[in-house]
Design a protein around this motif. Structure first.
Motif, mmCIF file in Angstrom:
data_model
loop_
_atom_site.group_PDB
_atom_site.id
_atom_site.type_symbol
_atom_site.label_atom_id
_atom_site.label_comp_id
_atom_site.label_asym_id
_atom_site.label_seq_id
_atom_site.Cartn_x
_atom_site.Cartn_y
_atom_site.Cartn_z
ATOM 1 N N PRO A 49 41.756 39.940 42.219
ATOM 2 C CA PRO A 49 42.208 38.550 41.866
ATOM 3 C C PRO A 49 43.038 38.021 42.725
ATOM 4 O O PRO A 49 42.879 36.606 42.928
ATOM 5 C CB PRO A 49 42.823 38.915 40.385
ATOM 6 C CG PRO A 49 42.257 40.186 39.974
ATOM 7 C CD PRO A 49 42.089 41.055 41.238
ATOM 8 N N THR A 83 41.564 35.383 45.587
ATOM 9 C CA THR A 83 40.848 34.158 44.997
ATOM 10 C C THR A 83 41.545 32.999 45.576
ATOM 11 O O THR A 83 42.897 32.789 45.811
ATOM 12 C CB THR A 83 41.154 33.925 43.551
ATOM 13 O OG1 THR A 83 40.369 35.016 42.766
ATOM 14 C CG2 THR A 83 40.806 32.487 42.970
ATOM 15 N N VAL A 124 33.006 36.952 41.867
ATOM 16 C CA VAL A 124 32.629 38.288 41.874
ATOM 17 C C VAL A 124 33.849 39.142 41.064
ATOM 18 O O VAL A 124 34.889 38.416 40.692
ATOM 19 C CB VAL A 124 32.652 38.810 43.505
ATOM 20 C CG1 VAL A 124 34.054 38.667 44.038
ATOM 21 C CG2 VAL A 124 32.088 40.253 43.398
ATOM 22 N N GLN A 125 33.486 40.303 40.598
ATOM 23 C CA GLN A 125 34.448 40.928 39.986
ATOM 24 C C GLN A 125 35.364 41.872 40.785
ATOM 25 O O GLN A 125 35.133 42.047 41.820
ATOM 26 C CB GLN A 125 33.573 42.036 38.840
ATOM 27 C CG GLN A 125 33.071 41.171 37.634
ATOM 28 C CD GLN A 125 32.144 42.214 36.612
ATOM 29 O OE1 GLN A 125 32.180 43.380 37.056
ATOM 30 N NE2 GLN A 125 32.138 41.819 35.508
ATOM 31 N N THR A 126 36.533 42.077 40.171
ATOM 32 C CA THR A 126 37.447 42.841 40.996
ATOM 33 C C THR A 126 36.798 44.291 41.321
ATOM 34 O O THR A 126 35.816 44.968 40.478
ATOM 35 C CB THR A 126 38.486 43.274 39.895
ATOM 36 O OG1 THR A 126 39.335 42.083 39.583
ATOM 37 C CG2 THR A 126 39.505 44.469 40.857
ATOM 38 N N GLY A 143 34.694 44.167 43.917
ATOM 39 C CA GLY A 143 33.228 43.738 44.439
ATOM 40 C C GLY A 143 33.546 43.451 45.873
ATOM 41 O O GLY A 143 34.503 43.325 46.271
ATOM 42 N N VAL A 168 37.791 35.961 42.290
ATOM 43 C CA VAL A 168 37.587 37.361 41.963
ATOM 44 C C VAL A 168 38.003 37.442 40.544
ATOM 45 O O VAL A 168 39.446 37.030 40.263
ATOM 46 C CB VAL A 168 38.367 38.238 42.776
ATOM 47 C CG1 VAL A 168 38.182 39.566 42.321
ATOM 48 C CG2 VAL A 168 38.161 37.901 44.338
ATOM 49 N N SER A 169 37.380 37.724 39.677
ATOM 50 C CA SER A 169 37.693 37.784 38.163
ATOM 51 C C SER A 169 38.234 39.426 37.903
ATOM 52 O O SER A 169 37.775 40.252 38.445
ATOM 53 C CB SER A 169 36.444 37.569 37.154
ATOM 54 O OG SER A 169 35.489 38.470 37.517
ATOM 55 N N SER A 170 39.091 39.452 36.876
ATOM 56 C CA SER A 170 39.897 40.695 36.616
ATOM 57 C C SER A 170 38.893 41.345 35.473
ATOM 58 O O SER A 170 38.156 40.606 35.039
ATOM 59 C CB SER A 170 41.377 40.519 36.196
ATOM 60 O OG SER A 170 41.375 39.275 35.142
#
Length: 124
Positions: free
Chosen positions: A88, A91, A12-14, A16, A122-124
């Motif tokens: 992030p 994660t 999921v993105q930051t 989210g 969690v992607s930044s």
């Protein structure tokens, strides 16, 4: 055989959200405290949240307070972790746990059963 099985992890993105579930089988956990822990690469496993057997009281790590919500459905032997505003640093592999006391799970886990873990990224 007692089993705790987590599901719901993913990428999921930051900012989210993700919802984790933990389903127990082999015995009832309706009278057990349950909780979530997580372990990031290169770090020790850490406490995230706990809930009493009655679901009346919940406890959270400072790092997730206000963003994560723990709950349980005793009738279906299932526990949940609703995660919002993910960062992030969230994660990690998230583990479901049962046993001990919810109020002291952060410092004295006394966990009897662990799940196999589910990855949250969690992607930044």
């Amino acid at each position: 055989q007692v089993q705790l099985v987590e599901s719901g992890g993913g990428l999921v993105q930051t900012g989210g959200s993700l919802n984790l579930s933990c389903t127990a089988s082999g015995r009832t956990f309706s009278t057990s405290a349950m909780g979530w822990f997580r372990q990031a690469p290169g770090k020790e496993r850490e406490f995230v949240a706990a809930i009493t057997w009655s679901a009346v009281s919940t406890y959270y790590a400072d790092s997730v307070q206000g963003r994560f919500t723990i709950s349980r459905d005793a009738a279906n032997n299932t526990m949940y972790l609703q995660m919002t505003n993910l960062k992030p640093e969230d994660t990690a592999v998230y583990y479901c746990a049962a046993g001990g006391f919810a109020a002291t799970m952060a410092t004295q886990p006394r966990i009897r059963y662990w799940g196999q873990g589910t990855q949250v990224t969690v992607s930044s």
